[in-house]
Scaffold this motif. Sequence first.
Motif, PDB file in Angstrom:
ATOM      1  N   ALA A  10       7.446  18.238  -9.659  1.00  0.00           N
ATOM      2  CA  ALA A  10       6.361  18.864 -10.411  1.00  0.00           C
ATOM      3  C   ALA A  10       5.316  17.830 -10.818  1.00  0.00           C
ATOM      4  O   ALA A  10       4.135  18.149 -10.920  1.00  0.00           O
ATOM      5  CB  ALA A  10       6.922  19.562 -11.648  1.00  0.00           C
ATOM      6  N   TYR A  11       5.755  16.621 -11.076  1.00  0.00           N
ATOM      7  CA  TYR A  11       4.842  15.560 -11.487  1.00  0.00           C
ATOM      8  C   TYR A  11       5.028  14.349 -10.584  1.00  0.00           C
ATOM      9  O   TYR A  11       6.118  14.099 -10.060  1.00  0.00           O
ATOM     10  CB  TYR A  11       5.082  15.152 -12.943  1.00  0.00           C
ATOM     11  CG  TYR A  11       4.828  16.259 -13.932  1.00  0.00           C
ATOM     12  CD1 TYR A  11       3.538  16.618 -14.295  1.00  0.00           C
ATOM     13  CD2 TYR A  11       5.891  16.962 -14.493  1.00  0.00           C
ATOM     14  CE1 TYR A  11       3.302  17.635 -15.193  1.00  0.00           C
ATOM     15  CE2 TYR A  11       5.667  17.989 -15.400  1.00  0.00           C
ATOM     16  CZ  TYR A  11       4.368  18.318 -15.744  1.00  0.00           C
ATOM     17  OH  TYR A  11       4.138  19.332 -16.633  1.00  0.00           O
ATOM     18  N   SER A  12       3.964  13.572 -10.434  1.00  0.00           N
ATOM     19  CA  SER A  12       4.024  12.346  -9.638  1.00  0.00           C
ATOM     20  C   SER A  12       4.652  11.222 -10.452  1.00  0.00           C
ATOM     21  O   SER A  12       4.782  11.305 -11.675  1.00  0.00           O
ATOM     22  CB  SER A  12       2.622  11.943  -9.194  1.00  0.00           C
ATOM     23  OG  SER A  12       1.833  11.601 -10.332  1.00  0.00           O
ATOM     24  N   MET A  13       5.016  10.149  -9.750  1.00  0.00           N
ATOM     25  CA  MET A  13       5.561   8.983 -10.451  1.00  0.00           C
ATOM     26  C   MET A  13       4.496   8.353 -11.348  1.00  0.00           C
ATOM     27  O   MET A  13       4.808   7.808 -12.408  1.00  0.00           O
ATOM     28  CB  MET A  13       6.079   7.961  -9.442  1.00  0.00           C
ATOM     29  CG  MET A  13       7.411   8.330  -8.819  1.00  0.00           C
ATOM     30  SD  MET A  13       8.154   6.960  -7.910  1.00  0.00           S
ATOM     31  CE  MET A  13       7.023   6.828  -6.522  1.00  0.00           C
ATOM     32  N   LEU A  14       3.233   8.427 -10.911  1.00  0.00           N
ATOM     33  CA  LEU A  14       2.158   7.877 -11.736  1.00  0.00           C
ATOM     34  C   LEU A  14       2.060   8.622 -13.059  1.00  0.00           C
ATOM     35  O   LEU A  14       1.813   8.012 -14.116  1.00  0.00           O
ATOM     36  CB  LEU A  14       0.826   7.946 -10.989  1.00  0.00           C
ATOM     37  CG  LEU A  14      -0.386   7.341 -11.711  1.00  0.00           C
ATOM     38  CD1 LEU A  14      -0.178   5.850 -11.915  1.00  0.00           C
ATOM     39  CD2 LEU A  14      -1.673   7.591 -10.939  1.00  0.00           C
ATOM     40  N   GLN A  62       0.816  -1.209   0.000  1.00  0.00           N
ATOM     41  CA  GLN A  62       0.000   0.000   0.000  1.00  0.00           C
ATOM     42  C   GLN A  62       0.856   1.269   0.000  1.00  0.00           C
ATOM     43  O   GLN A  62       0.520   2.247  -0.663  1.00  0.00           O
ATOM     44  CB  GLN A  62      -0.937  -0.005   1.211  1.00  0.00           C
ATOM     45  CG  GLN A  62      -1.970  -1.130   1.177  1.00  0.00           C
ATOM     46  CD  GLN A  62      -2.867  -1.117   2.402  1.00  0.00           C
ATOM     47  OE1 GLN A  62      -2.897  -0.158   3.162  1.00  0.00           O
ATOM     48  NE2 GLN A  62      -3.612  -2.214   2.597  1.00  0.00           N
ATOM     49  N   GLN A  63       1.966   1.248   0.746  1.00  0.00           N
ATOM     50  CA  GLN A  63       2.818   2.441   0.806  1.00  0.00           C
ATOM     51  C   GLN A  63       3.435   2.776  -0.554  1.00  0.00           C
ATOM     52  O   GLN A  63       3.399   3.948  -0.966  1.00  0.00           O
ATOM     53  CB  GLN A  63       3.911   2.251   1.856  1.00  0.00           C
ATOM     54  CG  GLN A  63       4.784   3.490   2.038  1.00  0.00           C
ATOM     55  CD  GLN A  63       5.819   3.309   3.136  1.00  0.00           C
ATOM     56  OE1 GLN A  63       5.857   2.270   3.789  1.00  0.00           O
ATOM     57  NE2 GLN A  63       6.660   4.312   3.332  1.00  0.00           N
ATOM     58  N   PRO A  64       4.004   1.809  -1.304  1.00  0.00           N
ATOM     59  CA  PRO A  64       4.507   2.138  -2.646  1.00  0.00           C
ATOM     60  C   PRO A  64       3.419   2.672  -3.580  1.00  0.00           C
ATOM     61  O   PRO A  64       3.683   3.543  -4.404  1.00  0.00           O
ATOM     62  CB  PRO A  64       5.069   0.804  -3.147  1.00  0.00           C
ATOM     63  CG  PRO A  64       5.387   0.032  -1.920  1.00  0.00           C
ATOM     64  CD  PRO A  64       4.359   0.423  -0.914  1.00  0.00           C
ATOM     65  N   LEU A  78      -7.933  10.651  -8.116  1.00  0.00           N
ATOM     66  CA  LEU A  78      -7.573   9.363  -7.527  1.00  0.00           C
ATOM     67  C   LEU A  78      -7.456   9.463  -6.006  1.00  0.00           C
ATOM     68  O   LEU A  78      -7.834   8.538  -5.279  1.00  0.00           O
ATOM     69  CB  LEU A  78      -6.249   8.864  -8.122  1.00  0.00           C
ATOM     70  CG  LEU A  78      -6.312   8.313  -9.550  1.00  0.00           C
ATOM     71  CD1 LEU A  78      -4.917   8.039 -10.081  1.00  0.00           C
ATOM     72  CD2 LEU A  78      -7.154   7.046  -9.609  1.00  0.00           C
ATOM     73  N   ARG A  79      -6.931  10.570  -5.540  1.00  0.00           N
ATOM     74  CA  ARG A  79      -6.799  10.740  -4.092  1.00  0.00           C
ATOM     75  C   ARG A  79      -8.164  10.811  -3.401  1.00  0.00           C
ATOM     76  O   ARG A  79      -8.293  10.456  -2.228  1.00  0.00           O
ATOM     77  CB  ARG A  79      -6.017  12.022  -3.792  1.00  0.00           C
ATOM     78  CG  ARG A  79      -4.532  11.932  -4.120  1.00  0.00           C
ATOM     79  CD  ARG A  79      -3.910  13.298  -3.956  1.00  0.00           C
ATOM     80  NE  ARG A  79      -2.482  13.297  -4.239  1.00  0.00           N
ATOM     81  CZ  ARG A  79      -1.761  14.397  -4.397  1.00  0.00           C
ATOM     82  NH1 ARG A  79      -2.350  15.590  -4.304  1.00  0.00           N
ATOM     83  NH2 ARG A  79      -0.464  14.322  -4.647  1.00  0.00           N
ATOM     84  N   GLN A  80      -9.176  11.291  -4.115  1.00  0.00           N
ATOM     85  CA  GLN A  80     -10.502  11.447  -3.523  1.00  0.00           C
ATOM     86  C   GLN A  80     -11.271  10.130  -3.460  1.00  0.00           C
ATOM     87  O   GLN A  80     -12.294  10.046  -2.774  1.00  0.00           O
ATOM     88  CB  GLN A  80     -11.323  12.469  -4.335  1.00  0.00           C
ATOM     89  CG  GLN A  80     -10.697  13.855  -4.412  1.00  0.00           C
ATOM     90  CD  GLN A  80     -10.433  14.437  -3.043  1.00  0.00           C
ATOM     91  OE1 GLN A  80     -11.316  14.456  -2.180  1.00  0.00           O
ATOM     92  NE2 GLN A  80      -9.216  14.936  -2.829  1.00  0.00           N
ATOM     93  N   LEU A  96       3.121   6.630  -5.387  1.00  0.00           N
ATOM     94  CA  LEU A  96       2.947   6.976  -6.800  1.00  0.00           C
ATOM     95  C   LEU A  96       2.162   8.271  -6.979  1.00  0.00           C
ATOM     96  O   LEU A  96       2.288   8.939  -8.013  1.00  0.00           O
ATOM     97  CB  LEU A  96       2.222   5.843  -7.531  1.00  0.00           C
ATOM     98  CG  LEU A  96       2.942   4.498  -7.640  1.00  0.00           C
ATOM     99  CD1 LEU A  96       2.048   3.482  -8.345  1.00  0.00           C
ATOM    100  CD2 LEU A  96       4.260   4.635  -8.387  1.00  0.00           C
ATOM    101  N   LEU A  97       1.353   8.637  -5.988  1.00  0.00           N
ATOM    102  CA  LEU A  97       0.482   9.803  -6.095  1.00  0.00           C
ATOM    103  C   LEU A  97       1.073  11.049  -5.440  1.00  0.00           C
ATOM    104  O   LEU A  97       0.426  12.091  -5.430  1.00  0.00           O
ATOM    105  CB  LEU A  97      -0.884   9.495  -5.472  1.00  0.00           C
ATOM    106  CG  LEU A  97      -1.599   8.229  -5.972  1.00  0.00           C
ATOM    107  CD1 LEU A  97      -2.927   8.063  -5.257  1.00  0.00           C
ATOM    108  CD2 LEU A  97      -1.805   8.288  -7.472  1.00  0.00           C
ATOM    109  N   VAL A  98       2.292  10.927  -4.905  1.00  0.00           N
ATOM    110  CA  VAL A  98       2.911  12.054  -4.207  1.00  0.00           C
ATOM    111  C   VAL A  98       3.480  13.051  -5.209  1.00  0.00           C
ATOM    112  O   VAL A  98       4.167  12.678  -6.169  1.00  0.00           O
ATOM    113  CB  VAL A  98       4.030  11.563  -3.264  1.00  0.00           C
ATOM    114  CG1 VAL A  98       4.789  12.742  -2.651  1.00  0.00           C
ATOM    115  CG2 VAL A  98       3.442  10.681  -2.173  1.00  0.00           C
TER     116      VAL A  98
END
Length: 408
Positions: free
Chosen positions: A189-193, A176-178, A251-253, A182-184
């Motif tokens: 400027a951009y997330s890993m996702l 779950q942490q990885p 996605l965060r919501q 991805l959304l951080v």
Amino acid sequence: MSNISCNREQLVSIAKFSDHDLDVVNQCRHDHTRLGFAYQLAHVRLLNIFPNQKPFEVNQEILAFVSLQLGIDEQLIDRYSNRQPTISEHQEAIRNFLGLRQFNTAVVEVESYAFKLSYSLEQTGAITARMREYLKANHILEPALDTLQRIIQTQRQAARDVIYDQIYQALPVTTQQPLDQLLVTENNAYSMLHSLKQPPGLPSPSAFNKLAARIELIENTGVLAVDLSWLNNNFQRSLARFARQCTIFRLRQLKPERRYAVLVCFLNQLYQDTFDTVVEMYDKLVNKVYNRADNEIDDFMKKRRRQVRQSLIRYKSILDVLLSEDINKADVLPTIFDNIDPQLLKTEQEELDLYLNSQYHDTFHRVVARYSYIRQFTPALFKNLQRQDFTHLLCARALFICRRHKLT
């Protein structure tokens, strides 16, 4: 008037009356009641639903076909449509005659089937079509369209909730942490996702290395250990498509169960797509090396075209002497040297030795000469790809080499 269209094949195969049907129809006393009864019989057989009673629903294509079979003027349907009690009685008689069940007696059964379909189908239109087939096959009268769609929508949501929860329960806590990482977007400027969503780019060593790094990143998240064999591929692709189109904020919501399910399906799908792209890009890169090697040899030979032509002319002259029956064997060598300067042949021999010992008489030598280019992407290949994947890759390359040398 009904807007539902029926083609001729459907009318002939489904709405054509048998002798037994006609016996039941002829039990009605008047032409207009016989026409109305037969029309409702054909209507429910074709569409698995009775025509509306108020106002009476008339499908002109069905009515015309029924009128033709009975030999009764179709205009008499107007007289029949004004007798609502008769219409209701006929519908009940037809339902008993065909063994049809009212929809309200099979709601639980229909909901269960809709729930099961929602596991394998994503589009509402596809589920609706399958539901109609199911209702007809099980002799259940079709309800109003909005009722059917409401059931489908409810069961779709229920099935999704179960799917999301099942994936969430199978997801290790360490994974779950990885996925959250991805959304951080705090320090970047951009997330890993966002980076994972980017297209692979044109074939190049740097693009290949990025794809290999993407495969390694997905493997490190641990999502590949989650068993999704029970989940329909179409539904997996649908969730992956949702993740690709969805913003990070959106996605965060989402609820954790749905968010993790979407990310797991997206990464699994991306892993397969990325590996396919790696295989394709590797093949293109190696193909590029071979093509450049061929071009270098072609350029080398073009520059020496005149020399090769002169050598072939001299070789033909030597053959003419060797194979001539008019020249004695003892005179062969003097005759050759009379026609061709021995010093010229010696010079040509040295040039042939240089060519045969150079890197331009075989494509493979020119491929080896580009080792530094190949070295830019092959380490990533050996480092990140599993053995079975690498076997797949080698098979693709072997097939290319066989085609190149016309072995297949």
